[in-house]
Write an enzyme that holds these catalytic residues in place. Sequence first.
Site, PDB file in Angstrom:
ATOM      1  N   TYR A 108     -12.280   1.789  13.745  1.00 36.33           N
ATOM      2  CA  TYR A 108     -12.765   1.643  12.362  1.00 36.33           C
ATOM      3  C   TYR A 108     -12.990   0.178  12.009  1.00 36.33           C
ATOM      4  O   TYR A 108     -12.197  -0.679  12.398  1.00 36.33           O
ATOM      5  CB  TYR A 108     -11.747   2.237  11.385  1.00 36.33           C
ATOM      6  CG  TYR A 108     -12.211   2.176   9.952  1.00 36.33           C
ATOM      7  CD1 TYR A 108     -13.057   3.157   9.453  1.00 36.33           C
ATOM      8  CD2 TYR A 108     -11.853   1.122   9.123  1.00 36.33           C
ATOM      9  CE1 TYR A 108     -13.517   3.097   8.151  1.00 36.33           C
ATOM     10  CE2 TYR A 108     -12.317   1.055   7.818  1.00 36.33           C
ATOM     11  CZ  TYR A 108     -13.143   2.047   7.337  1.00 36.33           C
ATOM     12  OH  TYR A 108     -13.613   1.977   6.051  1.00 36.33           O
ATOM     13  N   TRP A 110     -15.767  -2.834   9.652  1.00 34.27           N
ATOM     14  CA  TRP A 110     -17.051  -3.189   9.055  1.00 34.27           C
ATOM     15  C   TRP A 110     -17.933  -4.056   9.941  1.00 34.27           C
ATOM     16  O   TRP A 110     -19.127  -4.187   9.671  1.00 34.27           O
ATOM     17  CB  TRP A 110     -16.817  -3.880   7.712  1.00 34.27           C
ATOM     18  CG  TRP A 110     -16.846  -2.914   6.580  1.00 34.27           C
ATOM     19  CD1 TRP A 110     -16.011  -1.842   6.398  1.00 34.27           C
ATOM     20  CD2 TRP A 110     -17.756  -2.930   5.473  1.00 34.27           C
ATOM     21  NE1 TRP A 110     -16.352  -1.198   5.229  1.00 34.27           N
ATOM     22  CE2 TRP A 110     -17.409  -1.844   4.640  1.00 34.27           C
ATOM     23  CE3 TRP A 110     -18.804  -3.767   5.096  1.00 34.27           C
ATOM     24  CZ2 TRP A 110     -18.094  -1.566   3.453  1.00 34.27           C
ATOM     25  CZ3 TRP A 110     -19.477  -3.491   3.912  1.00 34.27           C
ATOM     26  CH2 TRP A 110     -19.125  -2.400   3.110  1.00 34.27           C
TER      27      TRP A 110
HETATM   28  N1  LIG Z   1      -3.676  -2.480   1.207  1.00 30.81           N
HETATM   29  C1  LIG Z   1      -4.973  -2.211   1.325  1.00 30.81           C
HETATM   30  N2  LIG Z   1      -5.537  -2.119   2.536  1.00 30.81           N
HETATM   31  C2  LIG Z   1      -6.852  -1.847   2.655  1.00 30.81           C
HETATM   32  C3  LIG Z   1      -7.662  -1.654   1.504  1.00 30.81           C
HETATM   33  C4  LIG Z   1      -7.044  -1.747   0.236  1.00 30.81           C
HETATM   34  O1  LIG Z   1      -7.682  -1.555  -0.810  1.00 30.81           O
HETATM   35  N3  LIG Z   1      -5.708  -2.039   0.185  1.00 30.81           N
HETATM   36  N4  LIG Z   1      -9.008  -1.381   1.654  1.00 30.81           N
HETATM   37  C5  LIG Z   1      -9.395  -0.685   2.869  1.00 30.81           C
HETATM   38  C6  LIG Z   1     -10.847  -0.595   3.033  1.00 30.81           C
HETATM   39  S1  LIG Z   1     -11.697   0.183   1.758  1.00 30.81           S
HETATM   40  C7  LIG Z   1     -11.492  -0.996   4.152  1.00 30.81           C
HETATM   41  S2  LIG Z   1     -13.156  -0.634   4.316  1.00 30.81           S
HETATM   42  C8  LIG Z   1     -10.773  -1.668   5.263  1.00 30.81           C
HETATM   43  C9  LIG Z   1     -11.580  -2.773   5.927  1.00 30.81           C
HETATM   44  O2  LIG Z   1     -11.040  -3.052   7.169  1.00 30.81           O
HETATM   45  P1  LIG Z   1     -11.921  -3.673   8.349  1.00 30.81           P
HETATM   46  O3  LIG Z   1     -13.311  -3.159   8.294  1.00 30.81           O
HETATM   47  O4  LIG Z   1     -11.175  -3.499   9.610  1.00 30.81           O
HETATM   48  O5  LIG Z   1     -11.912  -5.209   7.931  1.00 30.81           O
HETATM   49  P2  LIG Z   1     -12.855  -6.409   8.387  1.00 30.81           P
HETATM   50  O6  LIG Z   1     -12.099  -7.654   8.057  1.00 30.81           O
HETATM   51  O7  LIG Z   1     -14.211  -6.258   7.794  1.00 30.81           O
HETATM   52  O8  LIG Z   1     -12.885  -6.250   9.974  1.00 30.81           O
HETATM   53  C10 LIG Z   1     -14.037  -6.368  10.722  1.00 30.81           C
HETATM   54  C11 LIG Z   1     -13.713  -7.148  11.995  1.00 30.81           C
HETATM   55  O9  LIG Z   1     -14.869  -7.139  12.817  1.00 30.81           O
HETATM   56  C12 LIG Z   1     -15.054  -8.443  13.376  1.00 30.81           C
HETATM   57  N5  LIG Z   1     -16.476  -8.581  13.709  1.00 30.81           N
HETATM   58  C13 LIG Z   1     -17.493  -9.002  12.931  1.00 30.81           C
HETATM   59  N6  LIG Z   1     -18.661  -8.924  13.586  1.00 30.81           N
HETATM   60  C14 LIG Z   1     -18.373  -8.445  14.821  1.00 30.81           C
HETATM   61  C15 LIG Z   1     -19.181  -8.137  15.974  1.00 30.81           C
HETATM   62  O10 LIG Z   1     -20.387  -8.265  15.977  1.00 30.81           O
HETATM   63  N7  LIG Z   1     -18.528  -7.640  17.071  1.00 30.81           N
HETATM   64  C16 LIG Z   1     -17.176  -7.466  17.110  1.00 30.81           C
HETATM   65  N8  LIG Z   1     -16.651  -6.981  18.229  1.00 30.81           N
HETATM   66  N9  LIG Z   1     -16.409  -7.762  16.029  1.00 30.81           N
HETATM   67  C17 LIG Z   1     -16.992  -8.231  14.913  1.00 30.81           C
HETATM   68  C18 LIG Z   1     -14.562  -9.391  12.310  1.00 30.81           C
HETATM   69  O11 LIG Z   1     -14.210 -10.644  12.880  1.00 30.81           O
HETATM   70  C19 LIG Z   1     -13.370  -8.606  11.719  1.00 30.81           C
HETATM   71  O12 LIG Z   1     -12.156  -8.954  12.343  1.00 30.81           O
HETATM   72  O13 LIG Z   1      -9.532  -2.200   4.777  1.00 30.81           O
HETATM   73  C20 LIG Z   1      -8.736  -1.217   4.146  1.00 30.81           C
HETATM   74  N10 LIG Z   1      -7.413  -1.739   3.888  1.00 30.81           N
HETATM   75  N1  LIG Z   2     -15.842  -9.111  -2.465  1.00 31.56           N
HETATM   76  C1  LIG Z   2     -15.599  -7.972  -1.828  1.00 31.56           C
HETATM   77  N2  LIG Z   2     -16.201  -6.826  -2.250  1.00 31.56           N
HETATM   78  C2  LIG Z   2     -15.936  -5.668  -1.631  1.00 31.56           C
HETATM   79  C3  LIG Z   2     -15.097  -5.591  -0.505  1.00 31.56           C
HETATM   80  C4  LIG Z   2     -14.458  -6.800  -0.078  1.00 31.56           C
HETATM   81  O1  LIG Z   2     -13.662  -6.814   0.878  1.00 31.56           O
HETATM   82  N3  LIG Z   2     -14.741  -7.960  -0.753  1.00 31.56           N
HETATM   83  N4  LIG Z   2     -14.898  -4.384   0.141  1.00 31.56           N
HETATM   84  C5  LIG Z   2     -15.874  -3.311  -0.107  1.00 31.56           C
HETATM   85  C6  LIG Z   2     -15.351  -2.006   0.306  1.00 31.56           C
HETATM   86  S1  LIG Z   2     -15.282  -1.654   1.982  1.00 31.56           S
HETATM   87  C7  LIG Z   2     -14.990  -1.034  -0.567  1.00 31.56           C
HETATM   88  S2  LIG Z   2     -14.490   0.488   0.008  1.00 31.56           S
HETATM   89  C8  LIG Z   2     -15.041  -1.264  -2.014  1.00 31.56           C
HETATM   90  C9  LIG Z   2     -13.746  -0.780  -2.654  1.00 31.56           C
HETATM   91  O2  LIG Z   2     -13.894  -0.510  -3.989  1.00 31.56           O
HETATM   92  P1  LIG Z   2     -12.595  -0.281  -4.855  1.00 31.56           P
HETATM   93  O3  LIG Z   2     -11.575   0.434  -4.067  1.00 31.56           O
HETATM   94  O4  LIG Z   2     -12.966   0.337  -6.125  1.00 31.56           O
HETATM   95  O5  LIG Z   2     -12.158  -1.808  -5.077  1.00 31.56           O
HETATM   96  P2  LIG Z   2     -10.764  -2.531  -5.320  1.00 31.56           P
HETATM   97  O6  LIG Z   2     -11.107  -3.949  -5.610  1.00 31.56           O
HETATM   98  O7  LIG Z   2      -9.824  -2.287  -4.198  1.00 31.56           O
HETATM   99  O8  LIG Z   2     -10.181  -1.821  -6.605  1.00 31.56           O
HETATM  100  C10 LIG Z   2     -10.860  -1.893  -7.852  1.00 31.56           C
HETATM  101  C11 LIG Z   2      -9.859  -2.039  -8.961  1.00 31.56           C
HETATM  102  O9  LIG Z   2      -9.143  -0.838  -9.203  1.00 31.56           O
HETATM  103  C12 LIG Z   2      -8.024  -1.171  -9.995  1.00 31.56           C
HETATM  104  N5  LIG Z   2      -6.954  -0.185  -9.808  1.00 31.56           N
HETATM  105  C13 LIG Z   2      -6.086  -0.097  -8.792  1.00 31.56           C
HETATM  106  N6  LIG Z   2      -5.246   0.952  -8.978  1.00 31.56           N
HETATM  107  C14 LIG Z   2      -5.597   1.524 -10.143  1.00 31.56           C
HETATM  108  C15 LIG Z   2      -5.121   2.651 -10.889  1.00 31.56           C
HETATM  109  O10 LIG Z   2      -4.182   3.338 -10.517  1.00 31.56           O
HETATM  110  N7  LIG Z   2      -5.773   2.957 -12.031  1.00 31.56           N
HETATM  111  C16 LIG Z   2      -6.814   2.224 -12.493  1.00 31.56           C
HETATM  112  N8  LIG Z   2      -7.412   2.622 -13.613  1.00 31.56           N
HETATM  113  N9  LIG Z   2      -7.277   1.161 -11.816  1.00 31.56           N
HETATM  114  C17 LIG Z   2      -6.684   0.816 -10.672  1.00 31.56           C
HETATM  115  C18 LIG Z   2      -7.574  -2.540  -9.520  1.00 31.56           C
HETATM  116  O11 LIG Z   2      -7.312  -3.371 -10.639  1.00 31.56           O
HETATM  117  C19 LIG Z   2      -8.733  -3.008  -8.670  1.00 31.56           C
HETATM  118  O12 LIG Z   2      -9.150  -4.324  -8.990  1.00 31.56           O
HETATM  119  O13 LIG Z   2     -15.205  -2.649  -2.304  1.00 31.56           O
HETATM  120  C20 LIG Z   2     -16.266  -3.241  -1.569  1.00 31.56           C
HETATM  121  N10 LIG Z   2     -16.556  -4.546  -2.106  1.00 31.56           N
HETATM  122 MO   LIG Z   3     -13.980   0.250   2.282  1.00 35.80          MO
END
Ligand SMILES: Nc1nc2c(c(=O)[nH]1)N[C@H]1C(S)=C(S)[C@@H](COP(=O)(O)OP(=O)(O)OC[C@H]3O[C@@H](n4cnc5c(=O)[nH]c(N)nc54)[C@H](O)[C@@H]3O)O[C@H]1N2
Ligand SMILES: Nc1nc2c(c(=O)[nH]1)N[C@H]1C(S)=C(S)[C@@H](COP(=O)(O)OP(=O)(O)OC[C@H]3O[C@@H](n4cnc5c(=O)[nH]c(N)nc54)[C@H](O)[C@@H]3O)O[C@H]1N2
Ligand SMILES: [Mo]
Length: 764
Positions: A108, A110
Amino acid sequence: MNDGWSSHSSHWGAFSARWDGRGVEIAPDPGDPAPSPILGNFTDTLRHRARIERPMVRRSWLEKTGEPRAFDGAFVELPWDEVLDLLAAELSRVHTSYGADAIYGGSYGWASAGRFHHAQSQIHRFLNVAFGGYVRSVNSYSAGASAVILPHVLGSFEALSRRNVTWDQISEHTDLVLAFGGMALKNSMVASGGISRHIERDAMRKAAQRGTRFYCVSPLRDDLPEQADATWLPIKVGTDVALMLGLAHSLVTEGLHDRGFLARYCTGYELFERYLLGIDDGQPKHAGWASEITGMPAADIVALARRLPQGRTLITVSHSLQRAQHGEQPVWMGAVLAAMLGQIGLPGGGYNYALGALGHTGRRVNAVPIPTMPQGRNGVDAFIPVARISDMLLNPGRPFDYNGRTLTYPDIKLVYWAGGNPFHHHQDINRLRRAFNVPQTIVVHETAWTPTARFSDIVLPATMTLERDDIGAAATDPRLIAMRKVAPPVGEARDDFEIFSALARRLGVEQAFTEGRDSRQWMEHLYETTRQALAARGWDAPDFAEFWRRGELALPSEPDDGGLLRAFRNDPEAHKLPTPSGKIEIFSETIAGFDYADCPGHPTWLPCTEPPTPRYALTLIANQPATRLHSQLDFGRHSQSSKIAGREVARLNPVDAEARGIADGDIIRLFNDRGACLAAAAISDRVAEGVVHLPTGAWYDPAAGDADAPLCVHGNPNVLTRDVGTSRLAQGCTGQVTIVACEKYTGPLPPILAYEPPTPVAQR
Ligand SMILES: Nc1nc2c(c(=O)[nH]1)N[C@H]1C(S)=C(S)[C@@H](COP(=O)(O)OP(=O)(O)OC[C@H]3O[C@@H](n4cnc5c(=O)[nH]c(N)nc54)[C@H](O)[C@@H]3O)O[C@H]1N2
Ligand SMILES: Nc1nc2c(c(=O)[nH]1)N[C@H]1C(S)=C(S)[C@@H](COP(=O)(O)OP(=O)(O)OC[C@H]3O[C@@H](n4cnc5c(=O)[nH]c(N)nc54)[C@H](O)[C@@H]3O)O[C@H]1N2
Ligand SMILES: [Mo]
């Protein structure tokens, strides 16, 4: 482009770049009204010491000493040919001895925006071609709960988040937006595959100026931008369902719910109403009841309920609400509340799941397919819901529930990752460390020395996006971008495609993997699907060479027609919803039939089973970072500029700070029974009382010494989060919130070592 400038694209925006042999200059796309500051992370990263320059193999793995993996940096540098021979032999050994269902290739993550060098597609294709498949993961960390519950009750996740209400509709029609979890601009900056215009800020400004009232239900005031001029409703974290029920109760008792809509378009409302009114459990879910749980005054709940039916009202529920225990409930209850208002399917009204969580939503989708790398066929049945990784590795053979089925965790011997960072994305990192010590071999392709790379056995240096040509595209962005190589690869880094081709050659399947094409020929081939679709509709459809010369291509969009919900509203017989009844399921026979106490047959208030305690009195919000995408380029300039004393910044309310003697800029220690990390305190009244806000993405940096639960000296909140599924239904990620204690840290400040590459050691 002239003067050494090359067009390029990223998940956070299109741009041009120029390399002078040391640094990268970035110019945002001139057509982007609000370019993302995350672009600033590119400037100093190409030759940063954190980049991986040569293949490395863990010494204890090479020597088969059986030592547990550690972050000790004991890697041996080996030439490419030798490592590839070793790896091909190891893959064959595992495959022959244990079968393809002993290889976890879920991988998994991005990765980067280009559609050909898409790491997930490359690794999946390789494992399918070489071994007939691998154990995969389903769903995402983003939408673990919603992707499973929505198809049962309303329709696909895709249709409800991405092909629904648009920003244009909101600016024109909407009177009130009730945004659960807000719609922060920092989030919509990002869209996988690329985003060439950031329109959300101006859309919200335009709507607010016309008179749209925005309500931000969230622990953080900045979850809606200034431009929305929102009313902030800082309810207790995780209590949104109680607020929604309180609103629903007021609607019913005041006769404000749309009975006609409920009868015509929904099923199961009567059963749900019994629960709402407390007919069977003796507890009406009235505003007073909701007030006790949410901390929001009952009178405010009643007043808000009365406002909702007065104009065109849109209810949005962010991803974050369902990245928590019982995360299915707010997604479902948000839709039920909208159904009770009877506006689902109207322009700018009703329900839009995850609007504004990413730059994919609120837009028109492309009328032609974008280039996509074919992954081949996976013949292995075994899979896990993506966030069950530690459970799987720690409990081979153990049964688990998922969406009405009982499945069994496979016995994984080899883990192969490309394009993701589990030591960023997974919960309870100390548990993940134990889990990552179970398999015999862990392989990773990485651009940089992430904690995942450091904890692997075979580490192969991958090029980063600026070091290769690719095509940038997303189904929600009207531009295809020629991503031109900006700089030569660092050290000996190779493209993922090249690495897999070389392995495929050693395994005797090179032709099947490459189909005889090199990178350029693959891009031309993938582009052809889009070109033909354009040509078929009489649109501008230049050949690949011409597209490459121009640097971009405009793609036509589908009309802004409200998608599935509008069609259903207009003719519910001709356009049934893809649910079992063809209607909105307020009660689901299917879900009720699963008999899960943690996900019953209608939306239900289910409190978190780990509430704050006197010892862990604060709720931690571990959300998406504003200064980077996840953990990517955390070592980059923009991300670094936001840190204090090198630590990630944790915000807390003045009341909570004062009670603990914490001042702005102090180093604090956040801890619970699972782990502890340091962070730098920022005191802010934009954070609700009782809440600490520490975004994700600071690279895990364990202090030496304690092997079980070392202090992360940098500020990675996943040392604190809990690793349980949302429910037996979806088993989604619950990383958004957890309980913590917080104190001022007065010990000597440990150095940040997260970006220091290991120094190669000699083989003994
Ligand atoms: N506590 C907590 N944890 C969370 C979340 C949260 O809200 N709270 N959010 C979750 C969500 S929504 C998501 S989507 C995940 C994201 O989790 P990830 O998608 O695992 O996070 P990234 O840091 O985007 O990791 C991408 C990796 O790919 C590498 N990379 C970039 N380009 C390339 C390439 O071309 N080739 C290779 N081999 N590698 C490359 C980058 O260096 C990086 O280390 O995290 C989740 N984790
Ligand atoms: N800059 C930036 N943008 C991103 C990403 C990133 O890594 N960096 N990741 C992208 C990805 S993969 C995803 S999936 C999306 C994720 O999109 P989301 O999951 O919606 O984004 P978050 O910033 O984790 O959370 C949004 C807000 O929800 C609020 N929140 C948390 N818990 C609760 C709750 O119980 N109730 C209410 N009402 N609010 C709550 C928090 O204050 C938080 O700031 O974002 C995307 N956009
Ligand atoms: Mo995500």
